[in-house]
Design a protein around this motif. Structure first.
Motif, PDB file in Angstrom:
ATOM      1  N   PHE A 115       7.240  12.410   1.443  1.00  0.00           N
ATOM      2  CA  PHE A 115       6.311  11.370   0.996  1.00  0.00           C
ATOM      3  C   PHE A 115       6.795  10.019   1.493  1.00  0.00           C
ATOM      4  O   PHE A 115       7.973   9.840   1.817  1.00  0.00           O
ATOM      5  CB  PHE A 115       6.128  11.350  -0.532  1.00  0.00           C
ATOM      6  CG  PHE A 115       7.387  11.190  -1.338  1.00  0.00           C
ATOM      7  CD1 PHE A 115       8.026   9.959  -1.451  1.00  0.00           C
ATOM      8  CD2 PHE A 115       7.931  12.272  -2.018  1.00  0.00           C
ATOM      9  CE1 PHE A 115       9.182   9.808  -2.206  1.00  0.00           C
ATOM     10  CE2 PHE A 115       9.089  12.138  -2.778  1.00  0.00           C
ATOM     11  CZ  PHE A 115       9.706  10.907  -2.869  1.00  0.00           C
ATOM     12  N   GLY A 116       5.856   9.099   1.578  1.00  0.00           N
ATOM     13  CA  GLY A 116       6.161   7.730   1.975  1.00  0.00           C
ATOM     14  C   GLY A 116       5.445   6.749   1.075  1.00  0.00           C
ATOM     15  O   GLY A 116       4.387   7.059   0.511  1.00  0.00           O
ATOM     16  N   LEU A 117       6.024   5.546   0.944  1.00  0.00           N
ATOM     17  CA  LEU A 117       5.417   4.483   0.144  1.00  0.00           C
ATOM     18  C   LEU A 117       5.572   3.154   0.875  1.00  0.00           C
ATOM     19  O   LEU A 117       6.664   2.816   1.340  1.00  0.00           O
ATOM     20  CB  LEU A 117       6.074   4.371  -1.236  1.00  0.00           C
ATOM     21  CG  LEU A 117       6.125   5.631  -2.095  1.00  0.00           C
ATOM     22  CD1 LEU A 117       7.489   6.303  -1.955  1.00  0.00           C
ATOM     23  CD2 LEU A 117       5.866   5.298  -3.565  1.00  0.00           C
ATOM     24  N   ILE A 118       4.488   2.408   0.948  1.00  0.00           N
ATOM     25  CA  ILE A 118       4.487   1.045   1.475  1.00  0.00           C
ATOM     26  C   ILE A 118       3.852   0.163   0.407  1.00  0.00           C
ATOM     27  O   ILE A 118       2.675   0.345   0.068  1.00  0.00           O
ATOM     28  CB  ILE A 118       3.689   0.930   2.791  1.00  0.00           C
ATOM     29  CG1 ILE A 118       4.292   1.827   3.874  1.00  0.00           C
ATOM     30  CG2 ILE A 118       3.650  -0.533   3.257  1.00  0.00           C
ATOM     31  CD1 ILE A 118       3.457   1.876   5.152  1.00  0.00           C
ATOM     32  N   TYR A 119       4.624  -0.778  -0.127  1.00  0.00           N
ATOM     33  CA  TYR A 119       4.115  -1.633  -1.189  1.00  0.00           C
ATOM     34  C   TYR A 119       3.910  -3.044  -0.664  1.00  0.00           C
ATOM     35  O   TYR A 119       4.867  -3.775  -0.387  1.00  0.00           O
ATOM     36  CB  TYR A 119       5.088  -1.639  -2.367  1.00  0.00           C
ATOM     37  CG  TYR A 119       4.549  -2.326  -3.609  1.00  0.00           C
ATOM     38  CD1 TYR A 119       3.181  -2.382  -3.880  1.00  0.00           C
ATOM     39  CD2 TYR A 119       5.408  -2.914  -4.526  1.00  0.00           C
ATOM     40  CE1 TYR A 119       2.693  -2.994  -5.017  1.00  0.00           C
ATOM     41  CE2 TYR A 119       4.939  -3.533  -5.675  1.00  0.00           C
ATOM     42  CZ  TYR A 119       3.568  -3.569  -5.915  1.00  0.00           C
ATOM     43  OH  TYR A 119       3.083  -4.192  -7.048  1.00  0.00           O
ATOM     44  N   ASP A 120       2.639  -3.422  -0.516  1.00  0.00           N
ATOM     45  CA  ASP A 120       2.257  -4.790  -0.168  1.00  0.00           C
ATOM     46  C   ASP A 120       2.385  -5.608  -1.450  1.00  0.00           C
ATOM     47  O   ASP A 120       1.504  -5.584  -2.315  1.00  0.00           O
ATOM     48  CB  ASP A 120       0.813  -4.781   0.368  1.00  0.00           C
ATOM     49  CG  ASP A 120       0.332  -6.144   0.822  1.00  0.00           C
ATOM     50  OD1 ASP A 120       0.923  -7.164   0.411  1.00  0.00           O
ATOM     51  OD2 ASP A 120      -0.654  -6.202   1.581  1.00  0.00           O
TER      52      ASP A 120
END
Length: 271
Positions: A127-132
């Motif tokens: 899984f991956g997460l990108i938090y703007d």
């Protein structure tokens, strides 16, 4: 025996889902801390160049994320941007961390920066997460998980002509027409330069951009590379090679169905 294997798979899926929820918790906590301290005085220093900057906040966020991960999962390993934390993603369970992607934006604009986390098991992205951070938009998923922006499930790429899309690029590559990117830009609706890999990747994932081209480190592209597959995109080098997860490389995120159409541009300006 079959029942035993099924039981093991169910247990593995449960453990992975717990890790995924844990990752979302700690990335939200990191973002909340950055918003709370967005206007604090910063201790800014250069790393490799005048545009490669680091602050005490980069180190603080990374230290906190690493501490939380290892407290919960002490057998796991870390690959991260700061403090020389390096580990082969094929070697066991590995978390990849970029504490503040777009540090220059964080310093100068207080916007357009992201916190990124990716998780691999023996080289397989789970899984991956990108938090703007300032928009409070979390892109999350990949592997066995659908890809969402917050609570909105993101649709797979829908093919249309180049002229219907914006693209994003590293400014220097575009100016020099490296890899034919200036030529490609003339075929597109326009170009955006965000100064953050995470922000750029997220806009491709959400359908706002056709593709993104830049020079990236593993912590820049790890999360996006996992989420991309679920939506019909691929993250690879500009010459079509697999990412090495070790060095800085010329990287693109683009729809798989557009690779043949992109190839003439990329080969014409190959560096």
């Amino acid at each position: 025996m079959l029942f035993k294997r099924q039981k093991v798979k169910v247990k593995e899926a449960f453990l992975l889902e717990n890790k995924f929820h844990f990752a979302k918790e700690i990335i939200y906590q990191a973002g909340a801390f950055l918003r709370e301290h967005l206007y604090d005085d910063l201790d800014v220093s250069q790393k490799t160049s005048a545009t490669d900057l680091v602050t005490q906040m980069d180190r603080k966020i990374q230290d906190d994320l690493v501490a939380k991960i290892l407290a919960r999962y002490p057998q796991d390993a870390i690959l991260a941007e700061e403090n020389g934390l390096r580990h082969d993603i094929a070697d066991g369970n590995v978390w990849v961390i970029d504490p503040i992607d777009g540090t220059t934006n964080f310093i100068t604009q207080k916007a357009d920066f992201a916190v990124m986390i990716a998780y691999f098991e023996k080289g397989v992205g789970r899984f991956g997460l990108i938090y703007d951070v300032t928009r409070d938009q979390l892109y999350h998923g990949g592997g066995n998980f659908d890809v969402y922006c917050n609570d909105r499930k993101l649709p797979a790429f829908e093919d249309r002509p180049f002229q219907d899309f914006l693209m994003a690029s590293n400014a220097g590559m575009l100016q020099a027409n490296d890899w034919g990117l200036a030529d490609l830009a003339r075929e597109c609706l326009g170009v955006r330069v965000y100064g953050s890999a995470g922000i750029s990747f997220s806009k491709v994932l959400s359908g706002g951009l056709l593709a993104y081209f830049s020079y990236n480190w593993p912590w820049d592209y790890a999360a996006a590379s996992i989420m991309a597959e679920k939506l019909g995109f691929i993250v690879q080098t500009l010459d079509g090679s697999r990412l090495n997860f070790q060095t800085r490389q010329p990287v693109m995120m683009a729809p798989k169905c557009k690779l043949s159409a992109l190839k003439p541009y990329l080969e014409k300006g190959k560096q």
